[in-house]
Design a protein around this motif. Structure first.
Motif, PDB file in Angstrom:
ATOM      1  N   LEU A   1       4.716   8.076  -3.824  1.00  0.00           N
ATOM      2  CA  LEU A   1       3.489   8.190  -5.001  1.00  0.00           C
ATOM      3  C   LEU A   1       4.403   7.511  -6.591  1.00  0.00           C
ATOM      4  N   ARG A   2       5.814   7.422  -6.583  1.00  0.00           N
ATOM      5  CA  ARG A   2       6.181   6.791  -7.630  1.00  0.00           C
ATOM      6  C   ARG A   2       6.266   5.339  -7.651  1.00  0.00           C
TER       7      ARG A   2
ATOM      8  N   ARG B   1       1.617   3.080  -2.393  1.00  0.00           N
ATOM      9  CA  ARG B   1       1.021   4.027  -3.206  1.00  0.00           C
ATOM     10  C   ARG B   1       0.136   4.677  -2.679  1.00  0.00           C
ATOM     11  N   GLU B   2      -0.956   3.913  -1.866  1.00  0.00           N
ATOM     12  CA  GLU B   2      -2.029   4.544  -1.338  1.00  0.00           C
ATOM     13  C   GLU B   2      -1.486   5.335  -0.051  1.00  0.00           C
TER      14      GLU B   2
ATOM     15  N   PRO C   1       6.741  10.914   0.760  1.00  0.00           N
ATOM     16  CA  PRO C   1       5.362  10.931  -0.124  1.00  0.00           C
ATOM     17  C   PRO C   1       5.938  10.819  -1.533  1.00  0.00           C
ATOM     18  N   ILE C   2       6.991  11.485  -1.828  1.00  0.00           N
ATOM     19  CA  ILE C   2       7.509  11.530  -3.523  1.00  0.00           C
ATOM     20  C   ILE C   2       7.751  10.090  -3.819  1.00  0.00           C
TER      21      ILE C   2
ATOM     22  N   ILE D   1      -0.415   8.521  -1.611  1.00  0.00           N
ATOM     23  CA  ILE D   1      -1.513   9.571  -1.982  1.00  0.00           C
ATOM     24  C   ILE D   1      -2.093  10.245  -0.758  1.00  0.00           C
ATOM     25  N   ARG D   2      -2.493   9.455   0.270  1.00  0.00           N
ATOM     26  CA  ARG D   2      -3.010   9.945   1.528  1.00  0.00           C
ATOM     27  C   ARG D   2      -1.905  11.102   2.260  1.00  0.00           C
ATOM     28  N   LYS D   3      -0.682  11.085   2.100  1.00  0.00           N
ATOM     29  CA  LYS D   3       0.223  11.992   2.563  1.00  0.00           C
ATOM     30  C   LYS D   3       0.159  13.229   1.803  1.00  0.00           C
ATOM     31  N   ALA D   4       0.119  12.946   0.123  1.00  0.00           N
ATOM     32  CA  ALA D   4       0.072  14.227  -0.638  1.00  0.00           C
ATOM     33  C   ALA D   4      -1.335  14.974  -0.206  1.00  0.00           C
TER      34      ALA D   4
ATOM     35  N   ARG E   1      -0.474  21.008   2.344  1.00  0.00           N
ATOM     36  CA  ARG E   1      -0.708  20.309   1.189  1.00  0.00           C
ATOM     37  C   ARG E   1      -2.111  20.252   1.319  1.00  0.00           C
TER      38      ARG E   1
ATOM     39  N   LEU F   1       5.580  18.838  -1.106  1.00  0.00           N
ATOM     40  CA  LEU F   1       6.136  17.524  -1.025  1.00  0.00           C
ATOM     41  C   LEU F   1       7.664  17.412  -0.799  1.00  0.00           C
TER      42      LEU F   1
ATOM     43  N   ARG G   1       1.008  -1.176   0.021  1.00  0.00           N
ATOM     44  CA  ARG G   1       0.087  -0.100  -0.028  1.00  0.00           C
ATOM     45  C   ARG G   1       1.012   1.236   0.060  1.00  0.00           C
TER      46      ARG G   1
END
Lengths: 402, 247
Positions: free
Chosen positions: A399-400, A302-303, A395-396, A306-309, B88, B61, A300
């Motif tokens: 996300l990637r 990526r999830e 988060p970066i 996303i949540r952090k972003a 953010r 970010l 998870r």
């Protein structure tokens, strides 16, 4: 974000993968189940033992005289004196002469099972054994005259004399004994059985001693004023005997209630050790949860990114995963409790079927709460590391993550 | 470009350096730029030009290694992670190339996420998420999962998610990158509408033809700004391209 929402989210995630969640919980389920069943078994054994000891009499002392060489011994008169000198502790005394291996015959039929014991005229009263109407107990005169008379248990009377034994005769080691009384049912269960408490024959101890060729009586039972006095009464008896023998190797005084205490203690140590061993599986279960949570965090990633972003703070991510681990663990704990009760019921049946003893495996409420608490703590503890990992993700990168 | 108001986004000599062994990679090298409220800016550049790093910094970010980044007048370079998360949440509406929707949640739940972290009550969240999904034309698919939708629809969900918290900036990272050209254009017109409604839109792309949809272009090359001005004068983003995309 409130706690309840995190909990809802956790529940949703767990339900999304039921099979996986169940397998994750399995360690906890088995751990909690075994702890509860083992503690329940311990409770059952303790209850069983207490009952068994109660029927032997926790308000009695058993005295065994082993003597010291052949030079010193204690006479029964001396024992009676000791008992009379301490009315604050002792009520009554009865010598005990156990006649092992004697043959009891009714006509030409041999009775295999009844135990024959020589006792005093006070014994029935001491044990609070009641007599059926129409008979009598042993009298002092029977002891003095070494009379060939006996009192029998219900089982003997019912089985061999159709319940009407008084006045009939039995042959014990070739001697003819007249049955003078029949006792009411002794067994707690209210049912008589072969070899049980009601399959007994009591004869005067003097008769028994002569038949066994015992010169000096070596076994006594003393009743106490109160069960609570077992310890000081035992000490008093030991003091008296020490004065006679000058050594504490010549006698043994056993208090049933003390013995019960010792055995209960030993049993509880045994059960604690077993429960701890079962508890190890809880630990293993916790590690299982941690393992799956770590996998879940990776899956998870990526999830999480996303949540952090979208503005989730570290503590939200953290609490989400900790709550998920704890919820998994607690659900496992709850299932384990149910399974524990189920297994306890099954164990009770199995023990009853295999040993013909009624031992109820009774899980304690305390063990239920403890199991529940421990599984929650394990969930939080082992959820912490994966949750920390999730919360710390960049988060970066997250996300990637593919 | 001189204005009286203070910029919404301001880079003052922003550098981002990555250290790889003994080498220093200057992803952003002393970038200066200002973006004002209500603008529609495209940051354009080839891969490796530093536009992603730029976007990460704008989107809070990431923080600059050197220099200062002011967002709404606040220097964010020194803020801690939790404060960045809050910014953010409140100020940035992200639109990603890969949509980045949560597969296990339905559309409304996806759109509710920023509001959830903002601490908005459940009923209010539902209302606002429903409103904004209706606005992007998906009001009838609230309970659908993202994978039941086409790419263009999914990107509209992520636009809805970006809008729902009424952020100061809509930050779109290659929003058309995973779409065919027709749906890509639809998404771009939607961004343009949003800009016309007063939203500040920052579009990150490698594609000059996409950048042509903006009002202003900032071109990055090797971590530096090589052009900053109106679309019409931008090299390689000129008139023909604009016709090509049908403006």
């Amino acid at each position: 974000m409130r706690f309840f929402e995190s909990f809802e989210l956790a529940l949703k995630n767990i339900l999304a993968g039921k099979m996986r969640a169940f397998l994750t919980m399995l360690g906890i389920i088995i751990g909690v189940m075994s702890v509860i069943t083992i503690v329940g078994l311990g409770n059952g054994m303790e209850n069983y033992m207490v009952d068994a000891f109660k029927s032997l009499g926790t308000d009695t002392l058993n005295i065994m005289i082993t003597g010291r060489g052949s030079s010193r011994s204690v006479s029964e008169e001396k024992m009676y004196e000791i008992v009379e000198e301490h009315p604050e502790y002792f009520l009554k005394l009865s010598p005990m002469v156990s006649m092992g291996g004697v043959t009891v015959k009714l006509g030409s039929e041999t009775l295999e099972s009844p135990s024959v014991t020589g006792v005093s005229e006070d014994y029935l009263e001491m044990k609070q054994y009641l007599l059926m109407p129409g008979g009598r107990g042993l009298y002092y005169v029977d002891v003095r005259e070494r009379a060939n008379v006996c009192v029998v248990g219900t089982y003997v009377s019912e089985t061999y004399f159709n319940g009407d034994a008084v006045g009939e005769t039995l042959k014990i080691s070739g001697r003819m004994f007249t049955i003078i009384g029949v006792m009411d049912i002794i067994a707690d269960s209210g049912e008589t059985e072969e070899g049980g408490a009601d399959d007994v024959i009591f004869i005067p101890y003097s008769t028994a001693a002569r038949m066994s060729g015992i010169g000096v009586l070596n076994s006594y039972t003393v009743t106490l004023v109160s069960e609570d006095l077992a310890t000081p009464a035992k000490a008093a008896m030991e003091d008296e005997l020490y004065d006679i023998f000058g050594s504490d190797n010549a006698y043994r005084v056993q208090s049933m209630s003390e013995l019960l205490g010792t055995m209960t203690q030993m049993l509880s140590i045994l059960i604690t050790v077993l429960a701890l061993i079962a508890g190890i599986s809880l630990l293993v279960g916790g590690i299982g949860i941690m393992n799956i949570m770590l996998v879940s965090v990776t899956e998870r990633t990526r999830e999480i990114g996303i949540r952090k972003a979208l503005g989730a703070k570290e503590r939200y991510i953290m609490s989400q995963f900790v709550i998920e681990a704890a919820t998994t663990s607690v659900i496992g704990g709850a299932l384990g409790i149910l399974a524990g009760f189920g297994l306890s019921a099954v164990a009770t049946q199995v023990i009853a079927a295999m040993t013909e003893e009624s031992l109820t495996v009774s899980p304690s409420i305390a063990s239920v709460f403890m199991a529940f608490g421990i599984s929650a703590v394990i969930g939080i503890l082992f959820g912490y590391l994966p949750a920390k990992k999730a919360a710390k993700l960049n988060p970066i990168d997250a996300l990637r993550y593919e | 470009m001189e204005r009286n108001e203070s910029p919404l986004i301001e880079f003052r000599s922003v550098s981002k350096h990555y250290y790889m062994g003994d080498n220093v990679v200057r992803a952003c090298d002393e970038i200066n730029m200002s973006i004002y409220k209500g603008e529609f800016v495209a940051i354009v550049g080839q891969s490796g030009s530093g536009k992603s790093t730029c976007m990460n910094i704008i989107g809070c970010l990431d923080v600059p290694t050197f220099g200062e980044y002011f967002l709404g007048g606040v220097s964010v370079g020194t803020l801690r992670k939790n404060a960045l998360a809050e910014i953010r949440n409140e100020m940035i509406g992200f639109i990603f190339q890969q949509y980045n929707l949560l597969a296990k949640s339905n559309l409304r739940e996806n759109v509710e996420i920023p509001l959830m972290y903002a601490g908005v009550s459940k009923s209010e969240r539902r209302r606002r998420a429903t409103d904004v999904l209706t606005k992007v034309g998906l009001g009838d698919k609230l309970k659908n999962r993202p994978n039941q939708l086409s790419g263009g629809q999914q990107q509209r969900v992520s636009i809805a998610r970006a809008l729902v918290g009424s952020p100061s900036i809509i930050l779109a990272d290659e929003p058309t990158g995973a779409l065919d050209s027709k749906t890509g254009l639809e998404v771009l017109s939607m961004l343009r509408e949003l800009n016309e409604e007063g939203n500040t839109v920052v579009l990150i792309t490698h594609d000059s033809s996409i950048a042509a949809r903006a009002q202003r272009v900032i071109r990055l090359e090797d971590g530096r700004v090589s052009y900053d001005g109106p679309v019409s004068a931008a090299p390689g983003v000129g008139g023909d391209v604009r016709t090509e995309v049908g403006v």
